[in-house]
Design a protein around this motif. Structure first.
Motif, short mmCIF file in Angstrom:
data_model
loop_
_atom_site.label_atom_id
_atom_site.label_comp_id
_atom_site.label_asym_id
_atom_site.label_seq_id
_atom_site.Cartn_x
_atom_site.Cartn_y
_atom_site.Cartn_z
N SER A 20 -77.22 -20.77 -40.50
CA SER A 20 -77.05 -20.23 -41.85
C SER A 20 -77.31 -21.30 -42.91
CB SER A 20 -75.62 -19.70 -42.02
OG SER A 20 -75.36 -18.65 -41.12
N CYS A 21 -77.50 -20.77 -44.16
CA CYS A 21 -77.60 -21.62 -45.32
C CYS A 21 -76.44 -21.29 -46.25
CB CYS A 21 -78.93 -21.35 -46.08
SG CYS A 21 -80.40 -21.72 -45.09
N TYR A 22 -75.75 -22.31 -46.75
CA TYR A 22 -74.54 -22.10 -47.54
C TYR A 22 -74.79 -22.65 -48.95
CZ TYR A 22 -72.40 -21.28 -42.98
OH TYR A 22 -72.13 -20.79 -41.77
N LEU A 23 -74.30 -21.84 -49.90
CA LEU A 23 -74.39 -22.27 -51.29
C LEU A 23 -72.98 -22.36 -51.87
CD1 LEU A 23 -76.09 -22.93 -53.88
CD2 LEU A 23 -76.08 -20.44 -54.39
N VAL A 24 -72.55 -23.55 -52.27
CA VAL A 24 -71.21 -23.75 -52.82
C VAL A 24 -71.32 -23.59 -54.36
CG1 VAL A 24 -69.28 -25.36 -53.15
CG2 VAL A 24 -70.59 -25.35 -50.99
N VAL A 25 -70.61 -22.55 -54.87
CA VAL A 25 -70.65 -22.27 -56.30
C VAL A 25 -69.32 -22.75 -56.89
CG1 VAL A 25 -70.89 -20.51 -58.10
CG2 VAL A 25 -72.12 -20.27 -55.90
N THR A 26 -69.37 -23.69 -57.81
CA THR A 26 -68.15 -24.29 -58.36
C THR A 26 -67.62 -23.54 -59.57
OG1 THR A 26 -69.51 -25.77 -59.67
CG2 THR A 26 -68.75 -26.57 -57.50
N LEU A 38 -65.09 -21.39 -34.66
CA LEU A 38 -64.29 -22.55 -35.03
C LEU A 38 -65.15 -23.59 -35.71
CD1 LEU A 38 -61.62 -24.12 -34.99
CD2 LEU A 38 -62.24 -24.93 -32.69
N GLN A 39 -66.42 -23.75 -35.27
CA GLN A 39 -67.31 -24.74 -35.86
C GLN A 39 -67.59 -24.40 -37.33
OE1 GLN A 39 -67.85 -23.12 -33.05
NE2 GLN A 39 -67.82 -24.74 -31.43
N GLU A 40 -67.76 -23.13 -37.59
CA GLU A 40 -68.03 -22.71 -38.96
C GLU A 40 -66.79 -22.90 -39.84
OE1 GLU A 40 -69.44 -18.74 -39.19
OE2 GLU A 40 -70.31 -19.01 -41.20
N GLN A 41 -65.59 -22.57 -39.20
CA GLN A 41 -64.32 -22.79 -39.91
C GLN A 41 -64.15 -24.27 -40.24
OE1 GLN A 41 -61.90 -21.03 -41.24
NE2 GLN A 41 -60.49 -22.74 -41.62
N THR A 42 -64.48 -25.12 -39.29
CA THR A 42 -64.35 -26.56 -39.50
C THR A 42 -65.32 -27.05 -40.59
OG1 THR A 42 -63.69 -26.82 -37.19
CG2 THR A 42 -64.44 -28.81 -38.34
N PHE A 43 -66.54 -26.50 -40.55
CA PHE A 43 -67.55 -26.89 -41.54
C PHE A 43 -67.10 -26.54 -42.96
CE2 PHE A 43 -71.09 -25.12 -44.12
CZ PHE A 43 -71.69 -26.30 -44.48
N SER A 80 -64.27 -28.59 -44.25
CA SER A 80 -64.63 -29.96 -44.61
C SER A 80 -65.12 -30.07 -46.05
CB SER A 80 -65.72 -30.47 -43.66
OG SER A 80 -66.92 -29.71 -43.84
N LEU A 81 -65.33 -28.94 -46.77
CA LEU A 81 -65.77 -28.97 -48.15
C LEU A 81 -64.62 -29.33 -49.10
CD1 LEU A 81 -68.09 -25.82 -48.13
CD2 LEU A 81 -68.76 -28.21 -47.91
N ASN A 82 -63.39 -29.23 -48.58
CA ASN A 82 -62.19 -29.70 -49.28
C ASN A 82 -61.97 -29.06 -50.67
OD1 ASN A 82 -61.36 -31.49 -47.23
ND2 ASN A 82 -62.83 -33.03 -47.99
N GLN A 83 -62.25 -27.73 -50.76
CA GLN A 83 -61.98 -27.00 -51.99
C GLN A 83 -61.54 -25.58 -51.63
OE1 GLN A 83 -61.95 -27.93 -55.26
NE2 GLN A 83 -62.58 -30.05 -54.77
N ASP A 84 -60.90 -24.91 -52.70
CA ASP A 84 -60.55 -23.50 -52.49
C ASP A 84 -61.76 -22.64 -52.84
OD1 ASP A 84 -58.07 -24.51 -51.93
OD2 ASP A 84 -57.10 -23.78 -53.77
N TYR A 85 -62.15 -21.74 -51.93
CA TYR A 85 -63.32 -20.88 -52.14
C TYR A 85 -63.00 -19.47 -51.62
CZ TYR A 85 -65.81 -25.34 -52.38
OH TYR A 85 -66.21 -26.61 -52.72
N TRP A 86 -63.60 -18.47 -52.38
CA TRP A 86 -63.57 -17.12 -51.82
C TRP A 86 -64.45 -17.07 -50.57
CZ3 TRP A 86 -59.92 -14.09 -53.36
CH2 TRP A 86 -59.53 -13.92 -54.64
N ILE A 87 -63.95 -16.29 -49.59
CA ILE A 87 -64.80 -15.99 -48.42
C ILE A 87 -64.96 -14.47 -48.36
CG2 ILE A 87 -64.21 -18.09 -47.12
CD1 ILE A 87 -62.15 -16.48 -45.51
N GLY A 88 -65.85 -13.99 -47.57
CA GLY A 88 -66.19 -12.56 -47.57
C GLY A 88 -65.24 -11.72 -46.72
N ASP A 90 -51.01 -28.90 -46.42
CA ASP A 90 -50.86 -30.16 -45.67
C ASP A 90 -52.22 -30.75 -45.34
OD1 ASP A 90 -48.12 -29.83 -45.81
OD2 ASP A 90 -48.04 -28.81 -43.85
N GLY A 91 -53.22 -30.58 -46.26
CA GLY A 91 -54.54 -31.19 -46.07
C GLY A 91 -55.47 -30.43 -45.18
N THR A 92 -55.04 -29.27 -44.64
CA THR A 92 -55.90 -28.47 -43.78
C THR A 92 -56.23 -27.16 -44.49
OG1 THR A 92 -54.86 -29.40 -41.81
CG2 THR A 92 -56.10 -27.33 -41.55
N TYR A 93 -57.55 -26.85 -44.58
CA TYR A 93 -57.97 -25.64 -45.30
C TYR A 93 -58.04 -24.44 -44.35
CZ TYR A 93 -58.96 -28.28 -49.48
OH TYR A 93 -58.85 -29.06 -50.62
#
Ligand code: CA
Ligand code: CA
Length: 357
Positions: free
Chosen positions: A242-248, A273-278, A281-289, A335-338
């Motif tokens: 996939s290709c991911y676009l982070v919109v701030t 789990l790999q996608e969850q980990t990826f 790792s962006l270390n921000q709050d984001y909407w998911i689908g 606790d630092g885990t998203y």
């Protein structure tokens, strides 16, 4: 008339026994019974009739002739009397003879009976003897047969004793082997149980390894496929297929999705789990689908699939908190885990778009 002659002898006449030998005057009178003669008294005293004188004979011839008939009658009477006397004296010897004859007859009969009895007894004993001989022969034959049979039985007994000893020895060996086999069988049963348990464990491990292998194969194939595809163009981030676009910029959940769809994508779907980990790792709050707008508690991805792997925050999310509830999901930290948390869809939050490479 005969009774007069034989029953009444003239006892007036003298009886003289003429001895066979005058010298042997003492000879037993019983031997001269047959020689006894009876004479009248006259003849006995004077002389026998043959010695009378001639004269007298002549003188008296006339008388005799005259008295001839009388004399003849008298002589006949004398002879008859003599005979009667002789018969009367012969009664005792005759009875003795008759008695002896009867004794002899009885003796003869007894002898005959004894002979007959002897013959019969002899015949019976002969028959018994023949039977005994026959029985003896049969017994001898039986004895020989029994002796032969005894020899055979003795031989068979010896063979059986030998066989019995061999069987006992064999039985001891077989018993020992049986005990060993029972011990081995118990050991084999224990080993079989262990092997069965290990086999079950290996079967489980095999299934797990097969699944892992299947996933690895799938990932390998996916990596191979992705390796052949070009990377995502900037500012899209390439990860996996996939290709991911982070919109701030911050938007509500629906506007965020509309934005992504305008970029030929949709809000991000986390399917491993790999996608969850990826994304974490962006270390921000984001909407998911992810949303449960259609039915509270029934969360679905924007492609209407149900999440197979869930990474909700450990503080009790999703909690549908507040009076308006919370029907849209974000990824946020604790606790630092998203991880995932539900928020009101009207909240303003940054978001991540995703599209296939
Ligand atoms: Ca909700
Ligand atoms: Ca919540």
């Amino acid at each position: 008339m005969s009774e007069d002659i034989y029953a009444k002898p003239d006892l007036t006449k003298k009886v003289r026994f003429q001895a066979a030998s005058k010298e042997d005057g003492n000879k037993d009178a019983c031997e001269d019974v047959d020689d006894a003669r009876i004479y009248d008294n006259y003849w006995a005293e004077e002389s026998p009739p043959q010695d009378q004188s001639q004269d007298q004979s002549q003188d008296k011839s006339k008388d005799k002739s005259q008295d001839k008939s009388q004399d003849n009658t008298t002589e006949d009477q004398q002879k008859t009397a003599s005979v009667n006397v002789s018969s009367g004296k012969k009664t005792r010897p005759g009875a003795a003879a008759l008695f002896l004859g009867l004794l002899c007859l009885l003796f003869l009969v007894a002898v005959i009976v004894l002979v007959v009895v002897f013959i019969l007894e002899k015949n019976r004993l002969s028959g018994d003897n023949a039977n005994l001989i026959s029985e003896r022969n049969e017994l001898q034959t039986s004895y020989i047969k029994i002796k032969s049979l005894n020899v055979n039985l003795t031989s068979e007994r010896n063979e059986l004793q030998t066989s019995n000893k061999e069987m006992k020895s064999l039985n001891v060996n077989l018993t020992s082997e049986r005990d060993e086999l029972q011990t081995s069988n118990s050991h084999m049963k224990s080993l079989n149980a262990d092997l069965t348990k290990k086999t079950s464990q290996l079967e489980i491990e095999k299934g797990r390894l097969n699944a892992t292998n299947k996933n690895l194969t799938k990932e390998r194939d996916e990596f191979k496929r992705l390796a052949e595809k070009p990377s995502c163009s900037c500012p899209w981030i390439t990860f996996g297929s996939s290709c991911y676009l982070v919109v701030t910029s911050r938007k509500n959940w629906r506007d965020s999705r509309t934005f992504c769809q305008g970029k030929a994508s949709d809000l991000a779907i986390i399917s491993s789990l790999q996608e969850q980990t990826f994304i974490s790792s962006l270390n921000q709050d984001y909407w998911i689908g992810l949303t449960d707008e259609e039915s509270e508690g029934e969360w679905k991805w924007v492609d209407r699939t149900v999440p197979t792997e869930k990474y909700w925050r450990k503080d009790g999310q999703p909690d549908n908190y507040g009076s308006q509830g919370e029907d849209c999901a974000e990824i946020s930290d604790i606790d630092g885990t998203y991880t995932w948390n539900d928020l009101p869809c009207s909240s303003s939050v940054m978001f991540i778009c995703e599209k296939m490479r």
